[in-house]
Design a protein around this motif. Structure first.
Motif, PDB file in Angstrom:
ATOM      1  N   ASN A   7      80.336  57.428  -5.348  1.00  0.00           N
ATOM      2  CA  ASN A   7      80.183  58.671  -4.647  1.00  0.00           C
ATOM      3  C   ASN A   7      81.312  59.732  -4.827  1.00  0.00           C
ATOM      4  O   ASN A   7      82.510  59.601  -4.562  1.00  0.00           O
ATOM      5  N   SER A   8      81.091  61.069  -5.118  1.00  0.00           N
ATOM      6  CA  SER A   8      81.887  62.010  -5.358  1.00  0.00           C
ATOM      7  C   SER A   8      82.657  62.440  -4.094  1.00  0.00           C
ATOM      8  O   SER A   8      83.876  62.994  -4.394  1.00  0.00           O
ATOM      9  N   TYR A   9      82.195  62.282  -2.894  1.00  0.00           N
ATOM     10  CA  TYR A   9      82.919  62.722  -1.547  1.00  0.00           C
ATOM     11  C   TYR A   9      84.094  61.738  -1.362  1.00  0.00           C
ATOM     12  O   TYR A   9      85.316  62.205  -1.270  1.00  0.00           O
ATOM     13  N   TRP A  10      84.080  60.284  -1.715  1.00  0.00           N
ATOM     14  CA  TRP A  10      85.077  59.359  -1.384  1.00  0.00           C
ATOM     15  C   TRP A  10      85.738  59.085  -2.670  1.00  0.00           C
ATOM     16  O   TRP A  10      86.974  58.800  -2.578  1.00  0.00           O
ATOM     17  N   TRP A  11      85.200  58.800  -3.833  1.00  0.00           N
ATOM     18  CA  TRP A  11      85.863  58.133  -4.918  1.00  0.00           C
ATOM     19  C   TRP A  11      86.170  58.741  -5.858  1.00  0.00           C
ATOM     20  O   TRP A  11      87.174  58.315  -6.656  1.00  0.00           O
ATOM     21  N   CYS A  12      85.561  59.886  -6.312  1.00  0.00           N
ATOM     22  CA  CYS A  12      86.003  60.539  -7.620  1.00  0.00           C
ATOM     23  C   CYS A  12      85.760  61.982  -7.329  1.00  0.00           C
ATOM     24  O   CYS A  12      85.310  62.514  -6.341  1.00  0.00           O
ATOM     25  N   ASN A  13      86.577  62.808  -8.195  1.00  0.00           N
ATOM     26  CA  ASN A  13      86.311  64.349  -8.347  1.00  0.00           C
ATOM     27  C   ASN A  13      85.343  65.050  -9.064  1.00  0.00           C
ATOM     28  O   ASN A  13      85.359  64.856 -10.272  1.00  0.00           O
ATOM     29  N   ASP A  14      84.262  65.459  -8.519  1.00  0.00           N
ATOM     30  CA  ASP A  14      83.410  66.195  -9.503  1.00  0.00           C
ATOM     31  C   ASP A  14      83.667  67.857  -9.579  1.00  0.00           C
ATOM     32  O   ASP A  14      83.039  68.617 -10.154  1.00  0.00           O
TER      33      ASP A  14
END
Length: 145
Positions: A74-81
């Motif tokens: 998930n982009s909110y918690w784990w990576c930057n989109d």
């Protein structure tokens, strides 16, 4: 513009959909069997139902976040989109999770499971996949792992 289109087509062509046993062997070789108490069968089951073993899988969530890649990180918690304000706990650009090179995805999945809330922070409760004692051995049948 034409070269950009060619590059985009090459990037899309680099996506990989793993076969179940091929994926199980890759996970085992990457130290995922039993990692933080999550069995190899759990990982194979999880990725089967989250992405169907597809490195290019994407899911757009109603909260504005996106789940990326074979683990649906998930982009909110784990990576930057670069679309939503992200915690980016894995310290990576989400686009690297959409590659046939699954090194970053595996490393981030390891980071997710090490979190105090564990894998439940990500997709397991929604998918109901972490075994909690269920027999998932069929996910490894015939794989020789």
């Amino acid at each position: 513009m034409r070269s950009l289109l060619v590059l985009l087509l090459v990037a899309a062509a680099s996506a990989k959909v793993f076969e179940r046993c091929e994926w199980a062997r890759k996970l085992k070789a990457s130290g995922m069997d039993g990692y933080y108490g999550v069995s190899l069968a759990d990982w194979v089951c999880l990725t089967r139902w989250e992405s169907n073993y597809n490195t290019m899988a994407k899911n757009y969530n109603t909260d504005g976040s996106t789940d990326f890649g074979i683990f649906q990180i998930n982009s909110y918690w784990w990576c930057n989109d670069y679309i939503i304000n992200s915690h980016n706990a894995c310290g990576i650009n989400c686009s690297v999770l959409l590659s046939d090179d699954v090194t970053a995805a595996i490393n981030c999945a390891k980071r997710v499971v090490r979190d105090p809330q564990g894998i439940s922070t990500d997709c397991a409760p929604r998918a109901g996949l972490i075994s909690r004692g269920r027999d998932l051995s069929s996910y490894l049948d015939g794989c020789g792992v």
